[in-house]
Design a protein around this motif. Structure first.
Motif, PDB file in Angstrom:
ATOM      1  N   THR A  18       0.837  -1.202   0.000  1.00  0.00           N
ATOM      2  CA  THR A  18       0.000   0.000   0.000  1.00  0.00           C
ATOM      3  C   THR A  18       0.873   1.253   0.000  1.00  0.00           C
ATOM      4  O   THR A  18       0.519   2.262  -0.598  1.00  0.00           O
ATOM      5  CB  THR A  18      -0.907   0.013   1.255  1.00  0.00           C
ATOM      6  N   SER A  19       1.996   1.192   0.697  1.00  0.00           N
ATOM      7  CA  SER A  19       2.856   2.370   0.778  1.00  0.00           C
ATOM      8  C   SER A  19       4.320   1.951   0.834  1.00  0.00           C
ATOM      9  O   SER A  19       4.931   1.934   1.898  1.00  0.00           O
ATOM     10  CB  SER A  19       2.462   3.176   2.011  1.00  0.00           C
ATOM     11  N   ARG A  22       7.860  -2.733   2.633  1.00  0.00           N
ATOM     12  CA  ARG A  22       8.023  -2.881   4.089  1.00  0.00           C
ATOM     13  C   ARG A  22       8.335  -4.333   4.403  1.00  0.00           C
ATOM     14  O   ARG A  22       7.604  -5.237   3.996  1.00  0.00           O
ATOM     15  CB  ARG A  22       6.735  -2.458   4.813  1.00  0.00           C
ATOM     16  N   HIS A 114       3.636   3.049  10.864  1.00  0.00           N
ATOM     17  CA  HIS A 114       3.148   2.734  12.202  1.00  0.00           C
ATOM     18  C   HIS A 114       3.643   1.378  12.701  1.00  0.00           C
ATOM     19  O   HIS A 114       3.317   0.984  13.817  1.00  0.00           O
ATOM     20  CB  HIS A 114       1.620   2.740  12.179  1.00  0.00           C
ATOM     21  N   ASP A 282       2.607  10.793   9.550  1.00  0.00           N
ATOM     22  CA  ASP A 282       1.526  11.128   8.620  1.00  0.00           C
ATOM     23  C   ASP A 282       0.138  10.781   9.156  1.00  0.00           C
ATOM     24  O   ASP A 282      -0.867  11.257   8.631  1.00  0.00           O
ATOM     25  CB  ASP A 282       1.765  10.524   7.228  1.00  0.00           C
ATOM     26  N   THR A 345      -7.876   2.236  -1.014  1.00  0.00           N
ATOM     27  CA  THR A 345      -6.994   2.527   0.115  1.00  0.00           C
ATOM     28  C   THR A 345      -5.579   2.804  -0.392  1.00  0.00           C
ATOM     29  O   THR A 345      -5.073   2.077  -1.238  1.00  0.00           O
ATOM     30  CB  THR A 345      -6.971   1.308   1.054  1.00  0.00           C
ATOM     31  N   TRP A 347      -2.686   6.399   0.018  1.00  0.00           N
ATOM     32  CA  TRP A 347      -2.686   7.851  -0.209  1.00  0.00           C
ATOM     33  C   TRP A 347      -2.345   8.183  -1.654  1.00  0.00           C
ATOM     34  O   TRP A 347      -2.726   9.212  -2.197  1.00  0.00           O
ATOM     35  CB  TRP A 347      -1.718   8.548   0.763  1.00  0.00           C
ATOM     36  N   SER A 366      -7.970   5.067   8.206  1.00  0.00           N
ATOM     37  CA  SER A 366      -6.751   4.583   8.860  1.00  0.00           C
ATOM     38  C   SER A 366      -5.977   5.741   9.490  1.00  0.00           C
ATOM     39  O   SER A 366      -4.752   5.777   9.410  1.00  0.00           O
ATOM     40  CB  SER A 366      -5.883   3.828   7.859  1.00  0.00           C
ATOM     41  N   ARG A 485     -11.134  -6.363   3.324  1.00  0.00           N
ATOM     42  CA  ARG A 485      -9.932  -6.349   2.476  1.00  0.00           C
ATOM     43  C   ARG A 485      -8.729  -6.846   3.270  1.00  0.00           C
ATOM     44  O   ARG A 485      -8.780  -6.935   4.503  1.00  0.00           O
ATOM     45  CB  ARG A 485      -9.662  -4.976   1.845  1.00  0.00           C
ATOM     46  N   SER A 487      -4.890  -6.123   4.387  1.00  0.00           N
ATOM     47  CA  SER A 487      -3.971  -4.987   4.516  1.00  0.00           C
ATOM     48  C   SER A 487      -2.806  -5.150   3.546  1.00  0.00           C
ATOM     49  O   SER A 487      -2.364  -6.268   3.285  1.00  0.00           O
ATOM     50  CB  SER A 487      -3.445  -4.936   5.946  1.00  0.00           C
ATOM     51  N   GLY A 488      -2.329  -4.008   3.064  1.00  0.00           N
ATOM     52  CA  GLY A 488      -1.151  -4.031   2.189  1.00  0.00           C
ATOM     53  C   GLY A 488       0.057  -3.440   2.876  1.00  0.00           C
ATOM     54  O   GLY A 488       1.013  -3.032   2.218  1.00  0.00           O
ATOM     55  N   THR A 489       0.053  -3.370   4.206  1.00  0.00           N
ATOM     56  CA  THR A 489       1.181  -2.753   4.908  1.00  0.00           C
ATOM     57  C   THR A 489       1.842  -3.672   5.939  1.00  0.00           C
ATOM     58  O   THR A 489       2.837  -3.286   6.531  1.00  0.00           O
ATOM     59  CB  THR A 489       0.754  -1.467   5.643  1.00  0.00           C
ATOM     60  N   ARG A 497      -8.922  -7.052   7.312  1.00  0.00           N
ATOM     61  CA  ARG A 497      -9.617  -5.895   7.869  1.00  0.00           C
ATOM     62  C   ARG A 497     -11.089  -5.982   7.495  1.00  0.00           C
ATOM     63  O   ARG A 497     -11.428  -6.204   6.326  1.00  0.00           O
ATOM     64  CB  ARG A 497      -9.056  -4.598   7.305  1.00  0.00           C
TER      65      ARG A 497
END
Ligand code: G16
Length: 544
Positions: A18-19, A22, A114, A282, A345, A347, A366, A485, A487-489, A497
């Protein structure tokens, strides 16, 4: 400076989520793991000769080592100038601000947001593009493809850079400039909000505040802006020194992980405003005295009141929320006669809408809220927005939200997370639901009749790009929703979730317990998905 081209073999697991990418620190510390990813980014970027890149991270374990590697690789790849936050620190929104302000080509942000930090915990890296926002999927997909075939990377024999001294250093062709990590960001905030009014209220004690930086990146930003510039009493910022392991905590600003703040805010001594931010600054959580503001409500309240604040007096062009975020924002947009966009989902999906000037404000369930001032969600910005609002309206946080519900109705909302689920089991849960979607419309379960059910697909209204499989949603005839869904993090197993939403127009019914109100939907979701049997868990690990 001597430039070396080193041979390497690809890692096949460098797909950004997602971002960004990681993973556990230990994975990042494998031979050439970071180098492969960074070179893949450079290969996709193409010619960076003479260009400016921004570098910084949230200060977690491995931040400094990773930065020195990226500096050497930047030099070997011909970058003209690197702007790096002092101490190797830059919050994610500050990095976005610096990229935009200095017209940089882009930047690397080192963070796993996070997720916890430390030798056995998580690390992450993402690339942000010229608009200051996360690279779009087309870019991250290209980086992933490149990382699967990479055979060489370039690295310079530059000396270690002193990250703690503001000034300029030379690494081969690259000028490395260490900048004050807070200054540009603080300047921007001063233009958006009424610092004079907030300062008067804080100094007079008519607003009291506790900001929990959770031993993460926002400490220096919050101390400078809230305590030094605005004059909040010393000690208003707690856990304000960034630590490599976030003090052993989980830097996720929610009621579970920000428990020190949550306990204070629920106590008789609670200040008027309580807020927390996450690892990279963020995210935000907003609380009033004995009152929790859901992120979905927060963005709706901010949109409804934005015109009261200096940076937004001209009004909002439009707004946007991620699909699982509650529809409270849609109601505000409708009343204001502006568009409300529903994105997947992540940013990164807001970037095009902001650049095309279709929206001014956006937010996610989130704990993310932001505006067109940068291209990331922005934790401290949200806190300043609320501070400014409380100062203008001279009302408590709870009064502001209750008044909002009275006007627009209340969207009861909750998210249940099942963390660390076996990946195959988690995919099985989603597959089971996916298989039922076609038959659900028209079916009645207790008080709820399904209006439609689908697998959310997003067509970007600006560039027409399509993102499939963005979450399963079951929408009922009364507007209630259940969304599922993965999570992609996460970095370990899978996180399932489940999001619940129920709209209540009647102000007499706005004071109920959220989990009790949503009980029927929760039971239905659990039975349709078999989440408990399949995950082997008898309850969610986190409820927000
Ligand atoms: C990232 C994204 C957000 C997203 C969040 C949760 O935030 O930038 O847009 O809502 O992850 O994503 P998921 O539900 O896939 O775990 P952050 O703060 O982790 O960078």
């Amino acid at each position: 400076m001597q430039i070396e081209t080193r041979n390497t073999t690809p890692y096949l697991d460098q797909k950004p989520g997602t971002s960004g990418l990681r993973k556990k620190v230990k994975i990042f510390m494998q031979e050439n793991y970071l180098e492969n990813f960074v070179q893949s980014v450079f290969d996709v970027l193409g010619d960076v000769q003479g260009k400016v890149l921004v570098l910084g991270g949230d200060g977690r374990y491995f931040n400094r080592e990773a930065l020195q590697i990226i500096i050497k690789m930047s030099a070997a790849n011909g970058v003209g100038r690197l702007l790096i936050g002092k101490g190797g620190l830059l919050s994610t929104p500050a990095a976005s601000c610096v990229i935009r302000k200095h017209h940089a080509h882009g930047g690397f942000i080192l963070s796993a947001s996070h997720n916890p930090g430390g030798p056995d915990e998580d690390f992450g890296i993402k690339y942000n593009v010229t608009n200051g926002g996360p690279a779009p999927e087309s870019f991250t997909n290209a980086v992933y493809a490149r990382s699967r075939e990479i055979s060489q990377y370039r690295i310079g024999a530059a000396p270690l850079i002193d990250l703690d001294s503001i000034g300029e250093f030379q690494a081969g062709p690259t000028t490395v400039q260490i900048i004050d990590a807070v200054e540009d960001y603080a300047d921007l905030m001063e233009h958006l909000f009424d610092f004079k009014l907030i300062s008067q209220a804080l100094k007079a004690g008519s607003i009291t505040l506790c900001f929990d930086a959770m031993h993460a990146i926002t400490g220096p930003y919050a101390k400078r802006i809230l305590e030094e510039q605005l004059g909040a009493p010393h000690g208003s910022v707690i856990n304000g020194i960034p630590k490599e392991d976030f003090g052993g905590g989980h830097p996720d600003p929610n009621l579970v992980y920000a428990h020190e703040l949550a306990e204070l805010m629920m106590s008789p001594n609670a200040p008027m405003l309580g807020a927390a931010s996450d690892g990279d600054g963020d995210r935000n959580m907003i609380m009033g005295a004995r009152f929790f503001v859901t992120p979905s409500d927060s963005v709706a309240v901010l949109a409804a009141n934005a015109h009261l604040l200096p940076g937004y007096r001209g009004g909002l062009r439009g707004v946007a929320r991620s699909m699982p975020t509650s529809q409270a924002l849609d109601r505000v947009a409708k009343a204001m006669g502006i568009d409300c966009y529903e994105t997947p989902t992540g940013w990164k999906f807001f970037g095009n809408l902001l650049d095309a000037k279709k929206i001014t404000l956006c937010g996610e369930e989130s704990f993310g809220t932001g505006s067109d001032h940068v291209r990331e969600k922005d934790g401290l910005w949200a806190v300043l927005f609320w501070l400014n609002l409380v100062a203008v309206k001279k009302q408590s946080v709870a009064e502001i939200v209750r008044e909002h519900w009275k006007k627009f109705g209340r969207d009861y909302y909750s998210r249940h997370d099942y963390e660390g689920v076996d990946s195959t089991a988690a995919e099985g849960i989603l597959a089971l639901l996916n298989g039922q979607l076609a038959e659900l419309p028209g079916k009645t379960f207790g008080h709820y009749t399904v209006e439609f059910a689908d697998n959310f697909r997003y067509v970007d209204p600006v560039d027409g790009s399509v993102s499939e499989n963005q979450g399963l949603r079951i929408v009922f005839t009364n507007g209630s929703r259940i969304v599922f869904r993965l999570s992609g993090t996460g970095t370990q197993g899978a996180t399932v979730r489940i999001y619940f939403e129920l709209y209540e127009r009647d102000p007499q019914k706005h004071g109920q317990d959220t989990q009790a109100v949503l009980k029927e939907l929760i039971d239905l979701a659990e039975s349709l998905s078999e989440v408990k049997q399949r995950s082997g868990m008898d309850k969610p690990t986190v409820i927000t």
